[in-house]
Scaffold this motif. Sequence first.
Motif, mmCIF file in Angstrom:
data_model
loop_
_atom_site.group_PDB
_atom_site.id
_atom_site.type_symbol
_atom_site.label_atom_id
_atom_site.label_comp_id
_atom_site.label_asym_id
_atom_site.label_seq_id
_atom_site.Cartn_x
_atom_site.Cartn_y
_atom_site.Cartn_z
ATOM 1 N N ARG A 138 105.081 -43.931 -69.263
ATOM 2 C CA ARG A 138 105.841 -44.891 -68.441
ATOM 3 C C ARG A 138 107.297 -44.978 -68.882
ATOM 4 N NH1 ARG A 138 102.027 -48.509 -71.093
ATOM 5 N NH2 ARG A 138 103.113 -49.601 -72.748
ATOM 6 N N SER A 156 102.720 -49.082 -62.524
ATOM 7 C CA SER A 156 101.976 -48.112 -61.719
ATOM 8 C C SER A 156 101.677 -46.835 -62.503
ATOM 9 C CB SER A 156 102.758 -47.768 -60.455
ATOM 10 O OG SER A 156 103.063 -48.946 -59.754
ATOM 11 N N GLU A 199 98.938 -47.566 -64.985
ATOM 12 C CA GLU A 199 97.616 -47.637 -64.349
ATOM 13 C C GLU A 199 97.064 -46.243 -64.070
ATOM 14 O OE1 GLU A 199 96.127 -50.303 -64.248
ATOM 15 O OE2 GLU A 199 97.653 -51.866 -64.194
ATOM 16 N N ALA A 200 97.915 -45.386 -63.512
ATOM 17 C CA ALA A 200 97.458 -44.048 -63.134
ATOM 18 C C ALA A 200 97.075 -43.233 -64.372
ATOM 19 C CB ALA A 200 98.546 -43.331 -62.339
ATOM 20 N N MET A 207 98.715 -50.388 -58.214
ATOM 21 C CA MET A 207 99.569 -49.295 -57.731
ATOM 22 C C MET A 207 99.962 -49.560 -56.275
ATOM 23 S SD MET A 207 97.829 -45.870 -59.260
ATOM 24 C CE MET A 207 96.395 -46.213 -60.243
ATOM 25 N N GLU A 208 98.999 -50.029 -55.490
ATOM 26 C CA GLU A 208 99.258 -50.329 -54.085
ATOM 27 C C GLU A 208 100.245 -51.479 -53.924
ATOM 28 O OE1 GLU A 208 95.379 -50.679 -52.345
ATOM 29 O OE2 GLU A 208 95.906 -49.353 -50.718
ATOM 30 N N MET A 220 103.949 -50.238 -55.470
ATOM 31 C CA MET A 220 104.651 -49.098 -54.897
ATOM 32 C C MET A 220 104.632 -49.226 -53.371
ATOM 33 S SD MET A 220 105.488 -47.489 -57.683
ATOM 34 C CE MET A 220 105.795 -45.738 -57.650
ATOM 35 N N LEU A 234 100.743 -45.139 -51.550
ATOM 36 C CA LEU A 234 99.816 -44.598 -52.541
ATOM 37 C C LEU A 234 98.824 -43.697 -51.834
ATOM 38 C CD1 LEU A 234 98.296 -44.646 -55.362
ATOM 39 C CD2 LEU A 234 97.058 -46.608 -54.471
ATOM 40 N N MET A 263 102.393 -41.396 -55.488
ATOM 41 C CA MET A 263 102.997 -42.695 -55.193
ATOM 42 C C MET A 263 104.443 -42.496 -54.792
ATOM 43 S SD MET A 263 101.552 -44.961 -58.334
ATOM 44 C CE MET A 263 101.617 -43.732 -59.608
ATOM 45 N N ASP A 284 99.890 -54.333 -68.010
ATOM 46 C CA ASP A 284 99.231 -53.740 -66.844
ATOM 47 C C ASP A 284 97.835 -54.348 -66.694
ATOM 48 O OD1 ASP A 284 97.606 -52.459 -68.669
ATOM 49 O OD2 ASP A 284 98.447 -50.465 -68.343
#
Lengths: 192, 102
Positions: free
Chosen positions: A57, A80, A83-84, A158-159, A162, A165, A179, B55
């Motif tokens: 990140r 995001s 998370e990914a 993420m949704e 961003m 996605l 994304m 997060d």
Amino acid sequence: METKQKIIYERKDQSGAEIDGALHTALSGAAGGVDEGMKNEMEMTFDAVSENEAFARMAVAAFVMPLDPTVEELSDIKTSVSEAVTNCIIHGYDEEYRQISQADGVGRIHMRCVTQGDVLCLEIRDEGKGITDISQAMEPMFTTKPQEERSGMGFSFMEAFMDRLEVASRPGCGTVVMMEKKLGVLRWEDEE
Amino acid sequence: MEENFKVIENYLMVRMPEEVDHHKSGYISKTADDYIMKEGVGNIVFDFEDTRFMDSSGIGIIIGRYKKISYFGGRVFAINTDARIRKTLMICGLHKVIEIME
């Protein structure tokens, strides 16, 4: 954003190309039309270990710096990415996958970032176990690992953070998360 | 890292690190649970004063502790939360079950 999204889907339908190529196609499509500013690209591959979540990140944050993002936008992007990448580590290359594939050592995560003008496109890919039911995986609070206290909010975050996605996956082959975020949209309104 | 956990009366105070992610969440959850079992505290307070990034792993930590503590009628607090952390907690609807303070 509407038009960009449309381009991606159209291109995919016409060529029937793999979803992995959608991002690239979308960008070259955009570049062929109106001039949308400078293009810059970065690609990296790193080990799927939790130590690298912070690194990933930070790397993306550093890469988008020239676009002069707000603190809020930077947080959105960092969350995001986190998370990914976390998904790749705990789900893509989990214990079950390691047993089946008998892979020795850790898996790898591939990350590709492209900025075109003020739009950031991110592609995060693993070669892990893949997702059998993507729409179920994307449901808020759904997790296959409740015993590990996963909140099941990864894709939802993420949704939320961003603009776009897209997830493509094949069981046994891996997963790719794409994304997109346009920067500088809420520059004044969003600032507190 | 042990100094980030402190028991004051019936409250376990957890000072959250600067970055809360999956890498750090395992240790925080495990240590907090050890304290809950060992000291028998009724409530838990997460202090986000130093936290600049969180997060969904942070949500996992809070929900996990909430499930344990609320079973015995305890309460969970999140204090010194900045706008970003409040937003993250609220997306998950956590403000309905825990106390969030600035």
